[in-house]
Design an enzyme around this catalytic site. Structure first.
Site, PDB file in Angstrom:
ATOM      1  N   HIS A   5       0.831  -1.211   0.000  1.00 11.13           N
ATOM      2  CA  HIS A   5       0.000   0.000   0.000  1.00 11.13           C
ATOM      3  C   HIS A   5       0.862   1.256   0.000  1.00 11.13           C
ATOM      4  CE1 HIS A   5      -4.162  -1.522   1.066  1.00 11.13           C
ATOM      5  NE2 HIS A   5      -3.427  -2.632   1.097  1.00 11.13           N
TER       6      HIS A   5
ATOM      7  N   HIS B 109      -1.034  -2.162  -4.144  1.00 11.96           N
ATOM      8  CA  HIS B 109      -2.456  -2.153  -3.823  1.00 11.96           C
ATOM      9  C   HIS B 109      -2.818  -0.808  -3.206  1.00 11.96           C
ATOM     10  CE1 HIS B 109      -6.194  -3.890  -1.796  1.00 11.96           C
ATOM     11  NE2 HIS B 109      -6.367  -3.998  -3.096  1.00 11.96           N
TER      12      HIS B 109
ATOM     13  N   THR C 115      -1.969  10.355 -12.961  1.00 12.16           N
ATOM     14  CA  THR C 115      -0.996  10.028 -11.911  1.00 12.16           C
ATOM     15  C   THR C 115      -0.551   8.585 -12.038  1.00 12.16           C
ATOM     16  OG1 THR C 115      -1.780  11.687 -10.353  1.00 12.16           O
ATOM     17  CG2 THR C 115      -0.689   9.770  -9.400  1.00 12.16           C
TER      18      THR C 115
ATOM     19  N   TYR D  71      11.131  16.319 -15.386  1.00  9.14           N
ATOM     20  CA  TYR D  71       9.678  16.364 -15.268  1.00  9.14           C
ATOM     21  C   TYR D  71       9.055  16.509 -16.655  1.00  9.14           C
ATOM     22  CZ  TYR D  71      10.306  17.101 -10.235  1.00  9.14           C
ATOM     23  OH  TYR D  71      10.658  16.966  -8.909  1.00  9.14           O
TER      24      TYR D  71
ATOM     25  N   CYS E 159      10.580   7.975  -7.714  1.00 13.26           N
ATOM     26  CA  CYS E 159      10.329   9.394  -7.958  1.00 13.26           C
ATOM     27  C   CYS E 159      11.570  10.245  -7.687  1.00 13.26           C
ATOM     28  CB  CYS E 159       9.124   9.879  -7.161  1.00 13.26           C
ATOM     29  SG  CYS E 159       9.197   9.541  -5.406  1.00 13.26           S
ATOM     30  N   HIS E 160      12.542   9.705  -6.944  1.00 16.36           N
ATOM     31  CA  HIS E 160      13.790  10.445  -6.699  1.00 16.36           C
ATOM     32  C   HIS E 160      14.599  10.614  -7.980  1.00 16.36           C
ATOM     33  CE1 HIS E 160      14.885   6.187  -6.191  1.00 16.36           C
ATOM     34  NE2 HIS E 160      16.078   6.542  -6.655  1.00 16.36           N
TER      35      HIS E 160
ATOM     36  N   SER F  22      14.568  20.204 -15.594  1.00 13.98           N
ATOM     37  CA  SER F  22      15.233  20.270 -16.907  1.00 13.98           C
ATOM     38  C   SER F  22      16.611  20.908 -16.828  1.00 13.98           C
ATOM     39  CB  SER F  22      14.366  21.054 -17.900  1.00 13.98           C
ATOM     40  OG  SER F  22      13.179  20.352 -18.147  1.00 13.98           O
TER      41      SER F  22
ATOM     42  N   GLU G 198      22.905   5.529  -6.254  1.00 13.89           N
ATOM     43  CA  GLU G 198      22.722   4.828  -7.536  1.00 13.89           C
ATOM     44  C   GLU G 198      23.871   5.101  -8.499  1.00 13.89           C
ATOM     45  OE1 GLU G 198      18.842   5.298  -9.262  1.00 13.89           O
ATOM     46  OE2 GLU G 198      17.843   4.661  -7.431  1.00 13.89           O
TER      47      GLU G 198
END
Length: 188
Positions: free
Chosen positions: A33, A93, A103, A122, A153-154, A159, A182
């Protein structure tokens, strides 16, 4: 309706001690979740030589297979992150990840197309999701991501190349840590 759907689940929350601090992973038999990064400590020092760990802080009893898969993925992300591309992701879930809403589409594209060690703007993510003019909506999708780290999302930056906000601006230092983690691991 959202509460009704989630109330049918029997959720369990597992706490992990990670280099970012405590991470809470909540899920049920149908999938994960939410993931919450509590920001209760400063991020650990990174070293390209020493593996970092992510330790389960709770009992694993009665954990669903999907929640177990999510925990194992997170443990691998911190200790051997380059292996995560070959690991199965848990099912998700959460209503934000279901259906055809923008989204959901943005988060699914991010998950599928932006690989470990890569970043995307973005603007480019809006284009990839099929609406090049929806740059601000992409930012909103990142804020509503219920499973950060699993859906990365990290990896979404401005731009201009600046990292941009993370966790509504409160976790900018964590975003920098994740991107460096990373980058170091993909180069080594």
């Amino acid at each position: 309706m959202k509460k009704q759907r989630e109330s049918q689940c029997t959720q369990k929350t597992i706490s992990l001690l990670s280099p970012l601090g405590t991470i809470q992973v909540s899920g049920c038999e149908n999938g994960v979740h939410t993931i919450q990064i509590l920001m209760d400590v400063a991020p650990a020092e990174r070293s390209s030589e020493a593996p970092l760990s992510c330790v389960v802080n709770d009992s694993l009893a009665e954990m669903s297979p999907e929640l177990q898969r999510g925990v194992e993925w997170l443990q691998a992300y911190f200790s051997e992150p380059q292996t995560t591309g070959s690991l199965p992701l848990p099912a998700f879930h959460h209503p934000a990840l279901q259906g055809d809403a923008f989204t959901s589409r943005v988060l699914q594209v991010l998950l599928k197309d932006v690989k470990f060690g890569e970043t995307v703007s973005y603007k480019r993510l809006a284009e990839m999701a099929g609406n090049p003019r929806a740059v601000r909506a992409v930012g909103g999708a990142m804020r509503r991501n219920p499973v950060p780290l699993l859906i990365p999302c990290h990896r979404v930056i401005s731009s201009s190349g600046q990292s941009g906000p993370y966790m509504s601006g409160k976790g900018n230092h964590l975003k920098q840590w994740l991107l460096t983690h990373e980058r170091q691991r993909s180069e080594g």
